[in-house]
Scaffold this active site. Structure first.
Site, mmCIF file in Angstrom:
data_model
loop_
_atom_site.group_PDB
_atom_site.id
_atom_site.type_symbol
_atom_site.label_atom_id
_atom_site.label_comp_id
_atom_site.label_asym_id
_atom_site.label_seq_id
_atom_site.Cartn_x
_atom_site.Cartn_y
_atom_site.Cartn_z
ATOM 1 N N HIS A 263 0.855 -1.184 0.000
ATOM 2 C CA HIS A 263 0.000 0.000 0.000
ATOM 3 C C HIS A 263 0.895 1.240 0.000
ATOM 4 O O HIS A 263 1.596 1.507 0.979
ATOM 5 C CB HIS A 263 -0.891 -0.005 1.235
ATOM 6 C CG HIS A 263 -1.555 1.307 1.496
ATOM 7 N ND1 HIS A 263 -2.522 1.810 0.676
ATOM 8 C CD2 HIS A 263 -1.370 2.232 2.467
ATOM 9 C CE1 HIS A 263 -2.922 2.976 1.136
ATOM 10 N NE2 HIS A 263 -2.231 3.269 2.230
ATOM 11 N N ASP A 265 1.027 5.171 -0.121
ATOM 12 C CA ASP A 265 0.295 6.431 -0.037
ATOM 13 C C ASP A 265 0.785 7.368 -1.129
ATOM 14 O O ASP A 265 1.978 7.664 -1.222
ATOM 15 C CB ASP A 265 0.507 7.075 1.334
ATOM 16 C CG ASP A 265 -0.259 6.349 2.426
ATOM 17 O OD1 ASP A 265 -1.438 6.034 2.202
ATOM 18 O OD2 ASP A 265 0.312 6.099 3.495
ATOM 19 N N ASP A 375 -6.987 1.559 3.336
ATOM 20 C CA ASP A 375 -6.601 2.551 4.350
ATOM 21 C C ASP A 375 -7.484 3.794 4.359
ATOM 22 O O ASP A 375 -7.157 4.783 5.003
ATOM 23 C CB ASP A 375 -5.136 2.959 4.107
ATOM 24 C CG ASP A 375 -4.553 3.765 5.253
ATOM 25 O OD1 ASP A 375 -4.993 3.568 6.405
ATOM 26 O OD2 ASP A 375 -3.663 4.592 5.011
ATOM 27 N N HIS A 579 -6.341 9.760 0.110
ATOM 28 C CA HIS A 579 -6.817 9.782 1.489
ATOM 29 C C HIS A 579 -5.842 10.345 2.526
ATOM 30 O O HIS A 579 -6.115 10.264 3.737
ATOM 31 C CB HIS A 579 -7.290 8.378 1.916
ATOM 32 C CG HIS A 579 -6.198 7.348 1.967
ATOM 33 N ND1 HIS A 579 -6.081 6.362 1.030
ATOM 34 C CD2 HIS A 579 -5.192 7.148 2.836
ATOM 35 C CE1 HIS A 579 -5.047 5.585 1.326
ATOM 36 N NE2 HIS A 579 -4.490 6.046 2.427
#
Length: 1010
Positions: A263, A265, A375, A579
């Site tokens: 994952h 970001d 997330d 996010h």
């Protein structure tokens, strides 16, 4: 055997740490290292490879914050190592912190071919297996000296390291050993054996036979190791473990689909430009691991990140495309980025899927069936319909396990949205999107799984994430040992689609969760970084206008439609809905760039809008002032989506003095009293004969609270913030400015200026607020205590609204003490309600109190959250000038709230020309049906695309006219503008199309051009 189990476990930990792990590389030889550091931002690979270098040795500091250094690493494999496996161990100066939050590197061959990434849990580069001796080693490492903002020092402390402009130039790292090493695979496998068994043993029942069997085998293995000759005795130790490792799992064991994952970001504690490189490093690492591990499967979401590879690292992208074609590097999710889902507007949320899925289809021929949002900070209730309209049916997230008050009751279930759409949803019970395949994590997943006895499988996203890095060979090795191991869950590498297919097949009637998936944490992300949020809302509104008027101008005048420009702008806006950007939880660098980006996009969109409207208006010398109405409802005599030179000109009413101080604004529909403190003490609805403000209370009341959450400063606001607060009632200026009442206040180091006005012909109080904000760790609210007894209230969300209770009967209700709305909040009693609309805020709270004494009535207070001042990760969060527009609308129905919400976000525009009217391309005869998009089709066919939805929450029948198109030319489509094969035939009436819509139903129509 009488070994105490605690002694064996302690013995195992020390032997692994001090003897076995060091023996994985028993023989080493130094490499020669040289360095060149870029003077500014990163340079192209070719420039880095060609740059002049100078010698550097182990122990030398290097790496200014956010800098880039190129290391040239050379050496020769010793001839005596012939026949052995050799790899380089390249330690850039890694710290014990988690991968992705410190320095990182990408290894290249001299010709610029990427090899693999480097991070603290993945420092090796394979030279040969076996080598012949004498091989020349020559690599270049592009190393990023990113500061460790997350893991160094005390957590959540303000830091200047979050922006290159403030971070200074002190070196961040000290170069570690750069060496060639013999790789002892037997010792490495022994380490993997012992780690898996040790981790599993700790999770098994204390008095169980399996735990004691493993304990005895581990003890024998440790006895078999000669600590002075680990490499010579490792195989003997492995032999002692063979039997316990071969014991098969029971048939009923929980099954885990391991999915290789990282994952990443798209921005967080690093800027966007660094994410581009993080993706390249991780993708290089994972494609290399796929070559070494035939059973391994890796998945990556976020089409934007693939697009970055394609643009900036085509050589890495070529490897990715090859692995995708082989089915082993799996694009997941079908969204442009893993966005926030609470704050993006209806169209933006739809376009996340449009652009994401289209990229995967065009680049890979793959259409994802799942939304992949591990997330994201909670999920709006309108999302299931959007997922389904994009052609998907599934959702994966892990984040709800972070909730602090209530434990979610399911891991696999059906999620029902506001329109009744249901999506098969899975929450991995491993409770992490960074699973490291430890025995503790796997055991937790099996114990934690809530559907035991009905279903028996879950998914585990496996690999280092957040800052990237991905899966390691150690994780793959542990998964291999747990593929069929007694006492453990059964682990198998699988693509997400394979997991979901099996999960759905075994659980054909899952329980249903209705409504939003509210995260009981990170509530302050609805308010932090107000300028980022204003930039998002304004961009969404401008895109709505730009598409509408560009399409109208194209159809009516033949003006070229700006396909490429709008596509690029949309993707930029969608990227910034990631996010950790839109929620305001990134470093200062990210938000500084976001503000500049939004300003640039606004200028570009304003030009598209103006050029299209000028083309429609005709020669400016014509002298007619046309009023263009982009909102989906008629106003001032101008049709929705049209323009007219005969618009009703309205002015605000003139303030009149109020007895006792202050002013009165009265237009015959609404009477507003503003007292000498600049507070609204009365809002009287003439038609209803009813007061909106609770007796003895004041609206337009600014309230200031202390705001220091227990952790996660930019993310969290804790419930105890409400224990202390102050009303800002002192006024420094109260007067008249034009048709408005001007109110100025000072508090702390900050200043507020407000303009209050009432339009001539509308039942609405407009409040324009400017805050010059210089507070620290404070929370600013704007309160409206209303004389309304409401058990629930409505908040706008994507393609509709969601109801939340005003009471706190349960812990689930209490936990929603800060929630999200888009353009409005609406509270009502039967036959009378009040709306609070806004142009830029999202966070709010609604509370209900019973008044003591007097009438004993109920006050429902709506408070809009304006500003915060957290100091981590951006120590200057929100400092400066901010502008907000709110409106209080008494006597409002839900329909009024919808209309006024669009009005304040899509203001009228005036253009002079020869035309006296511009008829809308699309007309609908029911106010409950809102047209959310009018555009030309993305495939550049010239077809018109119309998206609409039922906005009031009830069944309606409406007739839609689309530029003269009959029913047989309107094609129901999905979000990707593809015809829906199972759609019912449309019915024609009066030259238009009859639509029968269920509550909150969203419909996309495609109209082919003649």
């Amino acid at each position: 055997m009488h070994d105490d189990r605690n002694l064996v476990e302690a013995r195992l930990e020390r032997v692994l740490r001090e003897r076995l792990r060091p023996a994985v590389h028993p023989v080493t030889a130094p490499l020669t290292v040289e360095i060149w550091s870029t003077p500014g931002e990163p340079v192209p690979v070719a420039a880095g490879l060609a740059a002049p270098t100078s010698p550097i040795t182990t122990g030398t500091p290097w790496g200014t914050p956010w800098g880039t250094s190129w290391f040239k690493v050379t050496g020769t494999v010793p001839s005596e190592w012939a026949g052995r496996t050799v790899e380089a161990v390249l330690d850039l100066g890694f710290t014990p912190s988690t991968p992705g939050f410190q320095c990182e590197g990408l290894v290249y061959r001299p010709d610029g071919t990427p090899v693999k990434g480097l991070h603290p849990r993945n420092m090796y580069v394979r030279v040969g297996s076996p080598v012949v001796g004498g091989e020349q080693v020559h690599w270049c490492v592009e190393a990023a000296s990113n500061p460790d903002i997350h893991g160094s020092g005390e957590p959540f402390q303000p830091t200047v390291m979050g922006d290159r402009t403030t971070a200074g130039d002190r070196p961040q790292y000290v170069l570690g050993e750069m060496r060639l090493a013999v790789f002892d695979e037997t010792v490495w496998n022994l380490v993997m054996d012992l780690e898996v068994l040790g981790e599993l043993m700790a999770e098994l029942p204390v008095d169980g036979a399996r735990r004691w069997g493993i304990l005895r085998a581990v003890s024998r293995a440790l006895d078999a190791v000669d600590l002075h000759d680990v490499n010579g005795t490792a195989q003997a130790a492995r032999n002692e473990l063979a039997a316990v490792l071969a014991a098969p799992a029971v048939p009923s064991a929980h099954r885990i689909s391991a999915v290789g994952h990282a994952h990443i970001d798209s921005a967080w504690l690093w800027p966007l430009r660094e994410t581009v490189r993080k993706v390249a490093r991780t993708a290089s690492n994972m494609t290399a691991l796929l070559q070494d591990e035939p059973n391994f499967v890796f998945t990556m979401s976020q089409a934007q990140q693939y697009a970055w590879l394609k643009e900036h690292r085509p050589e890495v992208y070529a490897r990715v495309k090859k692995a995708v074609a082989e089915g082993r590097f799996v694009p997941a999710g079908g969204m442009w980025v893993e966005s926030d889902t609470n704050m993006p507007g209806s169209e933006a949320m739809a376009r996340q899927f449009v652009h994401g899925k289209r990229f995967f289809l065009e680049e890979f021929g793959i259409e994802n069936d799942e939304a992949w949002l591990p997330d994201t900070f909670g999920f709006a209730a309108g999302l299931p319909q959007i997922i389904k309209a994009a052609g998907s049916t599934r959702l994966l997230t892990q984040k709800i396990s972070w909730s602090r008050t209530n434990e979610f009751p399911h891991h696999t279930f059906s999620w029902e949205g506001i329109d009744g759409t249901r999506i098969f949803t899975h929450f991995p019970p491993v409770d992490s999107y960074n699973c490291e395949m430890t025995g503790a994590q796997i055991a937790h997943a099996a114990r934690n799984f809530k559907e035991k006895g009905i279903a028996g499988r879950s998914l585990a996203p496996t690999g280092f994430g957040d800052g990237g890095g991905g899966t390691t060979r150690e994780m793959v090795a542990k998964a291999a040992r747990m593929r069929n191991l007694e006492g453990a869950a059964i682990v198998e590498w699988e693509a997400p689609a394979d997991f979901f297919a099996k999960a759905e097949a075994e659980y054909i009637d899952p329980p249903v969760w209705v409504g939003e998936l509210y995260l009981e944490l990170h509530r302050a992300t609805l308010t932090s970084q107000a300028q980022t949020k204003r930039g998002n809302r304004r961009s969404e509104s401008l895109l709505t206008e730009a598409e509408l008027w560009a399409a109208t101008a194209s159809v009516r005048t033949g003006r070229p439609y700006p396909y490429e420009q709008l596509d690029r702008i949309w993707k930029t806006v969608l990227l910034h809905q990631f996010h950790d950007i839109l929620p305001g939880s990134s470093i200062a660098w990210v938000h500084r760039e976001a503000r500049a980006t939004y300003a640039r996009l606004a200028e570009e969109l304003e030009r598209i809008i103006l050029d299209a409207q000028r083309a429609l208006a005709g020669d400016v010398a014509g002298g007619h002032e046309l009023v263009f109405n982009s909102a989906p409802h008629a106003r001032r005599g101008v049709a929705a989506g049209g323009a007219s030179a005969h618009a009703v000109q309205g002015e605000a009413v003139t303030p009149a003095p109020r007895k006792g101080g202050g002013y009165i604004l009265d237009n015959g529909l609404l009477r507003v009293e503003i007292d000498g403190r600049g507070l609204v003490v009365s809002v009287y609805d003439h038609a209803a004969g009813r007061e909106a403000i609770a007796p003895g209370q004041s609206a337009n009341l600014l309230q200031l609270h202390p705001d220091l959450p227990n952790e996660w400063d930019a993310w969290d606001v804790d419930a105890f913030y409400r224990n202390v607060g102050s009303d800002l009632t002192d006024v420094t200026v109260l007067g008249v400015e034009g048709s408005s009442v001007r109110v100025e206040r000072s508090f702390g180091a900050s200043r507020v200026t407000q303009l209050l006005s009432v339009p001539e012909a509308d039942k609405r109080l407009d409040i324009d607020t400017e805050v010059d904000w210089h507070e620290s760790e404070r929370f600013l609210k704007l309160a409206f205590p209303l004389d309304v007894r409401a058990d629930r209230y409505a908040s706008e969300t994507q393609f509709g609204h969601v109801y939340r209770p005003t009471h706190q009967n349960t812990s689930w209700e209490w936990a929603k003490f800060e929630a999200c709305n888009h353009r409005f909040v609406h509270v009502d009693e039967p036959c009378w309600g009040v709306a609070v609309v806004n142009d830029a805020t999202y966070g709010h709270d609604v509370t209900r109190t019973v008044r003591t004494g007097g009438d004993g009535g109920t006050t429902t207070t709506v408070r809009a959250s304006l500003l915060r001042a957290p100091r981590y990760p951006d120590p200057e969060t929100d400092q400066g000038v901010h502008r907000f527009r709110h409106a209080l609308v008494p006597g409002a129905t839900i329909g009024d709230a919808v209309r006024e919400g669009y009005r304040v976000n899509l203001p009228e525009r005036r253009v002079t020309g020869t035309a006296v009217e511009v008829a809308p391309l699309v007309t609908v005869d029911h106010d409950a049906v809102v047209v959310s998009a009018v555009k030309l089709a993305d495939d550049r066919s010239g077809d018109l695309v119309v998206r609409l939805y039922e906005a009031h929450g009830r069944r309606v029948s409406a007739t839609l006219w689309v530029d003269g198109a009959a029913a047989d030319r309107c094609v129901p489509s999905d979000l990707l503008e593809r015809p829906l094969l199972d759609a019912e035939a449309l019915v024609e009436a009066d030259g238009g199309v009859v639509l029968s819509l269920r509550p909150f139903q969203m419909v996309t129509l495609r109209v082919p051009r003649v």
